[in-house]
Design a protein around this motif. Structure first.
Motif, short mmCIF file in Angstrom:
data_model
loop_
_atom_site.label_atom_id
_atom_site.label_comp_id
_atom_site.label_asym_id
_atom_site.label_seq_id
_atom_site.Cartn_x
_atom_site.Cartn_y
_atom_site.Cartn_z
N LEU A 112 25.59 5.62 45.11
CA LEU A 112 25.37 7.04 45.39
C LEU A 112 26.69 7.82 45.34
N GLU A 113 27.76 7.23 45.85
CA GLU A 113 29.07 7.89 45.80
C GLU A 113 29.55 8.03 44.36
N ASP A 144 27.62 10.74 42.69
CA ASP A 144 28.11 12.04 43.14
C ASP A 144 29.35 12.46 42.34
N GLU A 154 23.50 15.76 49.12
CA GLU A 154 23.65 15.65 50.57
C GLU A 154 22.37 15.14 51.22
N LYS A 201 22.24 11.45 50.65
CA LYS A 201 23.21 10.73 51.49
C LYS A 201 22.73 10.60 52.93
N SER A 202 21.90 11.53 53.36
CA SER A 202 21.39 11.49 54.74
C SER A 202 20.17 10.58 54.88
N PRO A 216 24.99 2.70 48.92
CA PRO A 216 26.01 3.73 49.19
C PRO A 216 27.08 3.83 48.10
#
Length: 380
Positions: free
Chosen positions: A304-305, A308, A290, A293-294, A301
């Motif tokens: 990163l997804e 995750d 988290e 992601k911030s 992106p």
């Protein structure tokens, strides 16, 4: 069967004639159009050579061979057509990466010679792939293994990086995953030229001053310069060079490269490195994700997804205690292994290779560690 040849034409009579004239020399398969050809490429495995007519209803030869290049990149592509205008030839070469362009009518001997040349080209491609994927990758793994055992705190992370990059790349459906694995396993090699205390503070999650951060980041350029001298490793070197580069273009090296122009391997590595740093500093995995992601502009992106998703799957794996004498190659340490005096012997995330097992057995025999370790079992 190896060296299969796929002929594609919308005229059954043409395909029958080709099969009759070449069946004694080659393992010939046929497809009546582009859609059927792509289905066969997917269902039947790789063909050594695909020979396509140009003018076919629905999907023409250029479109077919362009897609075949994506679906079966090792298959050598040829065009056989009776309409050899210049633009057709240009499109075929530029979009389909055509190995040979043949005009109709093509005599059986000429066609057979072209196919034999295509088979030789396919053998060269597969031989080089074998060299890169197995021989070279094995050498890289051996080097990483030696470095990990010599300094597990700094270099023991590389196997962990490799596993996480592999899972993320597979989650994204990327091809040639071995390239990304190689980047991960060589990513820290430049740290040999950086003060050890600086490296330890960085990987331990300590905040560095700007001049210290620049000094530490230099390891990426040092490692890239070492690796780029190895033939066929240019892409790996670039992935190493840009591992400290943020997605918005900030970070290191200081140049104008940003976004999707940063090598995919470097974008993958950036995510894995920063997550590992947060985790090493004691941040729980879900909070680390988290926090990343911030951080606007730092990570790709999509990567990163995918990371995750792959991490959540990895965290669901059960950790089990295994006797050191029963360890095998398909296991990964779930916890650091430390000696009785607290010295780190092997870092978590490292594979239990033969050298790692012998290392553990030696310490067990001396009574410096217990008889079992905590591992994750993998299917690799």
């Amino acid at each position: 069967m190896s060296n299969r040849i796929l002929f594609v034409d919308d005229e059954p009579n043409v395909l029958q004639s080709i099969r009759r004239s070449l069946r004694k020399q080659f393992d010939v398969d046929t497809a009546e159009g582009g859609e059927e050809a792509l289905q066969k490429l997917t269902a039947n495995g790789s063909y050594a050579v695909i020979v396509s007519d140009m003018r076919m209803p629905g999907m023409n030869g250029v479109e077919l061979l362009s897609q075949a290049k994506v679906d079966s990149p090792d298959t050598v592509r040829m065009m056989l057509t009776g309409n050899a205008d210049q633009q057709t030839a240009v499109d075929a070469v530029n979009h389909g990466d055509i190995f040979r362009f043949l005009n109709k009518p093509c005599q059986p001997d000429e066609l057979a010679n072209a196919i034999n040349s295509g088979i030789r080209q396919h053998e060269l491609i597969t031989a080089e792939k074998e060299l890169l994927q197995n021989t070279l990758r094995g050498s890289i793994k051996a080097l990483a293994d030696v470095l990990s055992l010599s300094n597990p705190e700094i270099f023991g992370r590389m196997t962990r990086f490799k596993t996480r990059i592999q899972h993320t790349a597979e989650e994204m459906g990327l091809a040639d995953v071995w390239k990304y694995e190689s980047v991960a396993m060589l990513s820290q090699i430049g740290c040999v030229a950086v003060p050890e205390d600086l490296v330890r503070r960085r990987i331990g999650g300590h905040k560095l001053a700007n001049d210290e951060l620049a000094e530490y980041a230099a390891h990426a350029a040092i490692g890239a310069d070492l690796v780029k001298t190895i033939p066929r490793m240019e892409y790996v070197a670039q992935g190493i060079r840009y591992q400290e580069k943020n997605y918005d273009g900030s970070g290191f090296p200081k140049d104008r490269v940003k976004g999707d122009d940063i090598p995919v391997a470097a974008r993958l590595l950036k995510v894995v490195l920063d997550f590992d740093g947060l985790e090493s500093a004691g941040t729980p995995p879900d909070i680390a994700i988290e926090r990343m992601k911030s951080a606007a502009g730092v990570y790709d992106p999509a990567i990163l997804e995918a990371f995750d998703r792959s991490m959540r799957a990895d965290l669901a794996l059960a950790a089990v205690s295994v006797n050191i004498m029963q360890l095998t190659d398909n296991m990964i340490l779930a916890e650091d292994v430390k000696s009785s005096n607290g010295t780190l012997l092997i870092a978590k995330g490292q594979e239990t290779t033969l050298s790692a097992r012998r290392h553990l057995q030696n310490y067990k025999d001396k009574g410096l560690i217990g008889s079992s370790v905590i591992v994750h079992e993998t299917t690799a």
